[in-house]
Design a protein around this motif. Structure first.
Motif, short mmCIF file in Angstrom:
data_model
loop_
_atom_site.label_atom_id
_atom_site.label_comp_id
_atom_site.label_asym_id
_atom_site.label_seq_id
_atom_site.Cartn_x
_atom_site.Cartn_y
_atom_site.Cartn_z
N TYR A 46 -65.91 -10.41 -54.24
CA TYR A 46 -65.88 -9.62 -53.25
C TYR A 46 -65.70 -10.45 -51.81
O TYR A 46 -66.79 -11.23 -51.88
N PRO A 47 -65.00 -10.66 -50.87
CA PRO A 47 -64.02 -9.31 -50.92
C PRO A 47 -62.69 -9.68 -51.38
O PRO A 47 -61.82 -9.03 -51.13
N SER A 56 -61.24 -6.28 -51.53
CA SER A 56 -60.98 -5.55 -50.18
C SER A 56 -59.59 -5.29 -49.84
O SER A 56 -58.91 -6.35 -49.94
N THR A 239 -70.33 -3.31 -47.36
CA THR A 239 -70.69 -2.08 -47.01
C THR A 239 -71.72 -1.61 -48.01
O THR A 239 -72.03 -2.02 -49.06
N CYS A 242 -70.30 -0.64 -51.27
CA CYS A 242 -70.19 -1.66 -52.35
C CYS A 242 -71.24 -2.28 -52.93
O CYS A 242 -71.33 -2.30 -53.87
N CYS A 255 -66.27 -3.69 -56.72
CA CYS A 255 -65.73 -3.21 -55.40
C CYS A 255 -64.19 -3.31 -55.49
O CYS A 255 -63.56 -4.35 -55.65
N PHE A 257 -60.38 -0.77 -54.41
CA PHE A 257 -59.65 0.04 -53.71
C PHE A 257 -58.87 0.92 -54.47
O PHE A 257 -58.12 0.45 -55.22
N PHE A 264 -62.05 3.52 -50.86
CA PHE A 264 -62.84 2.61 -51.69
C PHE A 264 -63.20 3.47 -53.09
O PHE A 264 -63.16 4.77 -53.21
#
Length: 350
Positions: A46-47, A56, A239, A242, A255, A257, A264
């Motif tokens: 991540y991200p 992300s 976040t 996450c 994590c 989306f 999320f």
């Protein structure tokens, strides 16, 4: 009546295929990983994500992993090989095949300016040093910067420093590699200024200062070494959602989306007998996942494993239907004809 025995061959063959070759149909789908964690020897965390729906959404479709395990970054000016990713000191180091290299010497190849999409969460690092070669002194201010800035402070930022340390100590090859060609250092503040420089210079290159202490990137006592490449910084905003998702005590998800609305989701592997590749809005072991509302809800993940699994299933079905159809045709071809002409051992309808 003798031909009726052939009717039993069709279901028998189908049962045999399912019994002896179940891996062809089922095993590949069960072994799919939700998100790949590496591309070649470069870890993907991540991200970032190289499978759609992973990481992300701010970095969606920007990193591409080839079938041979080579990672590249997409930008408006093209695709560039990624040499490494640092997550402790968030940045990528990429190679630009169009930039000058020691092997080129005085042979300057046609080049093009490297650029980034300003709408992304990537930015060119200020730790890059840019060297320009054989610039036209009628169009570009090529001068020793300290002396020039002392006499012309209002034009200091516009000058290209011919007294640059890197021009005199080119990494890996030394200044002798340039022969009689000139060199100066200039940091373009925008892509347009880089284009103008290349309009009046033969070529350019980017050098990044790499500290040996990657584990502690903020220890400025570490010795820094120059290396060719463009450093691209990225935002690492982890976040609370996450962190909960990645907590191993809460299921250790990844994590991601929703590919439809980019909201999320926590991507989870098979857990306690539940279906493969499910997702939760919080974390993998959230009791609310087991409610009727969330049970079985899936997120669209596009990856190579899914394509292979789907192809395997489709291929198996085609094989089964093909064999069944062939057998059915053979059975029918041996049925006695009720009209027409029978010749030799074949039954033909005319």
């Amino acid at each position: 009546m003798a031909t009726s025995s052939h009717n039993y061959h069709i279901p028998l063959m189908i049962i045999t295929i399912f019994f002896f070759y179940p891996p062809l149909i089922f095993s590949s789908a069960q072994s799919i990983s939700i998100c790949r964690t590496s591309c070649g020897d470069i870890p993907i965390k991540y991200p970032f994500g190289i499978d759609d729906g992973c990481g992300s959404p701010f970095y969606r479709h920007l990193l591409v992993c080839s079938n041979t395990g080579h990672l590249s970054l997409r930008t408006p000016s093209g695709r560039y090989p990624v040499r490494r990713i640092s997550y402790s000191d968030p940045h990528l180091l990429i190679s630009d095949p169009f930039m000058w290299d020691c092997i080129d010497g005085e042979k300057f190849r046609p080049t093009r300016p490297f650029s980034l999409d300003t709408s992304t969460h990537f930015s060119l690092s200020t730790q890059n040093d840019y060297l320009f070669f054989n610039c036209s002194e009628d169009k570009v201010i090529v001068a020793p910067k300290p002396l020039f800035c002392e006499h012309f402070p209002d034009r200091c930022e516009s000058s290209c420093d011919s007294s640059s340390y890197l021009c005199r100590h080119l990494p890996e090859c030394g200044s002798s590699a340039l022969g009689k060609s000139s060199c100066c250092s200039y940091y373009p503040k925008a892509t347009e200024s880089l284009r103008l420089m290349l309009k009046y210079c033969s070529s350019y290159t980017s050098i990044n200062w790499r500290r040996s202490g990657e584990a502690n990137p903020y220890d400025y006592n570490e010795v820094a070494e120059p290396e060719y490449g463009v450093r691209v910084d990225f935002d690492l905003e982890v976040t609370r959602s996450c962190l909960l998702c990645e907590d191993t005590a809460k299921g250790g998800g990844r994590c991601g989306f929703d590919t439809q609305n980019q909201s999320f989701v926590c991507l989870c592997d098979d857990h306690e007998g539940m279906d493969n590749n499910y997702n939760a809005t919080t974390y993998c072991k959230d009791p609310r996942y087991y409610s009727q509302q969330n049970h079985g809800k899936k997120i669209g993940i596009i990856n190579a494993g899914s394509a292979v699994a789907a192809a395997s299933v489709v291929g198996a079905v085609i094989i089964i239907l093909g064999i069944g159809g062939f057998c059915l045709w053979k059975v029918r071809s041996h049925k006695p004809v009720t009209h027409g002409v029978q010749t030799n051992n074949e039954n033909r309808l005319f």
